[in-house]
Design a protein around this motif. Structure first.
Motif, PDB file in Angstrom:
ATOM      1  N   GLN A 231       0.928  -1.086   0.043  1.00 34.59           N
ATOM      2  CA  GLN A 231      -0.093   0.088   0.117  1.00 34.59           C
ATOM      3  C   GLN A 231       0.928   1.090  -0.145  1.00 34.59           C
ATOM      4  O   GLN A 231       0.622   2.171  -0.579  1.00 34.59           O
ATOM      5  CB  GLN A 231      -0.955   0.010   1.233  1.00 34.59           C
ATOM      6  CG  GLN A 231      -2.068  -0.750   1.112  1.00 34.59           C
ATOM      7  CD  GLN A 231      -3.330  -0.533   2.018  1.00 34.59           C
ATOM      8  OE1 GLN A 231      -3.133   0.625   2.930  1.00 34.59           O
ATOM      9  NE2 GLN A 231      -3.999  -1.562   2.346  1.00 34.59           N
TER      10      GLN A 231
ATOM     11  N   ASN B 272       2.097   2.043  -3.350  1.00 37.64           N
ATOM     12  CA  ASN B 272       1.051   2.213  -4.156  1.00 37.64           C
ATOM     13  C   ASN B 272       0.916   0.868  -5.197  1.00 37.64           C
ATOM     14  O   ASN B 272       0.866   0.870  -6.459  1.00 37.64           O
ATOM     15  CB  ASN B 272       1.185   3.221  -4.973  1.00 37.64           C
ATOM     16  CG  ASN B 272       0.842   4.702  -4.171  1.00 37.64           C
ATOM     17  OD1 ASN B 272      -0.034   4.803  -3.446  1.00 37.64           O
ATOM     18  ND2 ASN B 272       1.783   5.879  -4.280  1.00 37.64           N
TER      19      ASN B 272
ATOM     20  N   ARG C 178      -0.511  -2.514  -6.866  1.00 35.48           N
ATOM     21  CA  ARG C 178      -2.042  -2.966  -6.833  1.00 35.48           C
ATOM     22  C   ARG C 178      -1.567  -4.467  -6.318  1.00 35.48           C
ATOM     23  O   ARG C 178      -1.145  -5.250  -6.991  1.00 35.48           O
ATOM     24  CB  ARG C 178      -2.335  -3.069  -8.354  1.00 35.48           C
ATOM     25  CG  ARG C 178      -3.761  -3.562  -8.465  1.00 35.48           C
ATOM     26  CD  ARG C 178      -4.157  -3.509  -9.917  1.00 35.48           C
ATOM     27  NE  ARG C 178      -4.499  -2.023 -10.298  1.00 35.48           N
ATOM     28  CZ  ARG C 178      -4.813  -1.546 -11.435  1.00 35.48           C
ATOM     29  NH1 ARG C 178      -4.925  -2.285 -12.435  1.00 35.48           N
ATOM     30  NH2 ARG C 178      -5.279  -0.349 -11.478  1.00 35.48           N
TER      31      ARG C 178
END
Length: 321
Positions: free
Chosen positions: A23, A26, A28
């Motif tokens: 997270q 960033n 996925r």
């Protein structure tokens, strides 16, 4: 079909730690967990107390507040549920991964019992609590033989045989004895394991010394029958009356699951997976290990407190490529 940067197999504390780092960068990502969140902790004995203090179980820089010196199962479940509330993980619960295959396009195809996914990278954080190490004795498949222990109530006032001398065995023996069970222990070595929690070890040793709990050291079960158990001791065979056998002989990772992905294991009884200790990447590019599963049969080597760092190492490796 969403293409992920990272799929994490296992929603235990280390899997969650990997998701937190993903997270932050960033990425996925998706966690796929075959049971409840932190499923292994959920399946621990109800009143289990951790060896580690609360701060050593923390992930994501979120404080673990605990009034007792060492947290128990209930406090840990509450903490990790709150971790999920805070980070709002992308997670699929009660979904079991069946296979992980690297395709010609270099993406991994992850097939579960509900769906299939594609990802550039995969982390295996499945722990070791799924497969009991069996004794391989006659009668082990009887319903009265248990490889997992939850609580003592059903064993009260019964003849209980506990196999092993590690933390789970000692905790079970003491709890069952205090609930009124007639407890016997069968221990392969000549002493209680030195890794038993330091505040519990004198308790079990004193109960054995005073005769409250009978212990056969340097001994092994040779046969389990409906109402009795046969034990090989240094003084010959002994047969005792028995209602339940708690065969708490340890657990092991799903090594065939790792091998089916192409991960190489050491060619000895330890079956340690091959990985780069600086990045946690296995011999299969893009496939990483995190947590206890890294130790193969050495399930005492990695814990939450010393494998939390795997999350940073893995995500740093992924983002540097």
């Amino acid at each position: 079909m969403t293409q992920y940067d990272l799929i994490i197999i296992g929603g235990g504390p280390i899997g969650l730690a990997c998701a937190i780092e993903a997270q932050k960068k960033n990425l996925r990502y998706l966690i796929i967990e075959k049971g409840a969140i932190v499923n292994s902790i959920f399946n621990y004995p109800l009143y289990m107390t951790f060896f580690s203090t609360a701060e050593r179980l923390e992930i994501g820089d979120i404080p673990f507040n605990c009034l007792a010196p060492k947290p128990g199962r209930q406090e840990a479940l509450e903490y990790y549920r709150n971790i999920h509330r805070y980070f709002n993980f992308e997670i699929h619960l009660f979904e079991k991964v069946i296979s992980v295959e690297k395709q010609e396009n270099l993406l991994f195809k992850i097939t579960s019992d509900k769906n299939w996914y594609e990802s550039k990278n995969v982390v295996i954080a499945t722990g070791f609590y799924d497969i009991p190490i069996e004794m391989n004795v006659k009668g082990e498949n009887l319903p009265k033989v248990r490889h997992y222990y939850k609580e003592a109530h059903e064993y009260a006032f019964r003849n209980i045989l506990v196999v092993g001398a590690n933390n789970s065995s000692v905790d079970a023996a003491l709890e069952c004895w205090r609930k009124g069970a007639n407890v016997t222990m069968v221990i392969r070595k000549n002493e209680i394991n030195n890794r038993v929690k330091y505040w519990v070890k004198p308790d079990i040793e004193n109960r054995i010394a005073e005769g409250s709990i009978k212990a056969y050291f340097e001994s092994n079960i040779t046969e389990i029958r409906e109402n009795e158990v046969e034990i090989e001791t240094p003084n010959g065979k002994v047969t005792i009356e028995n209602d339940f056998v708690l065969a708490l002989t340890g657990y092991k990772p799903d090594l065939s699951f790792l091998e089916n992905m192409g991960i190489e294991l050491s060619n000895d009884e330890l079956k340690i997976p091959i990985y780069n200790p600086e990045t946690m990447e296995t011999n299969v590019e893009g496939l990483f290990l995190a947590g206890v599963v890294c130790g193969g049969m050495q399930t005492h080597k990695w814990f939450i407190e010393n494998s939390r760092v795997h999350a940073n190492m893995i995500v740093d490796c992924i983002t540097s490529k």
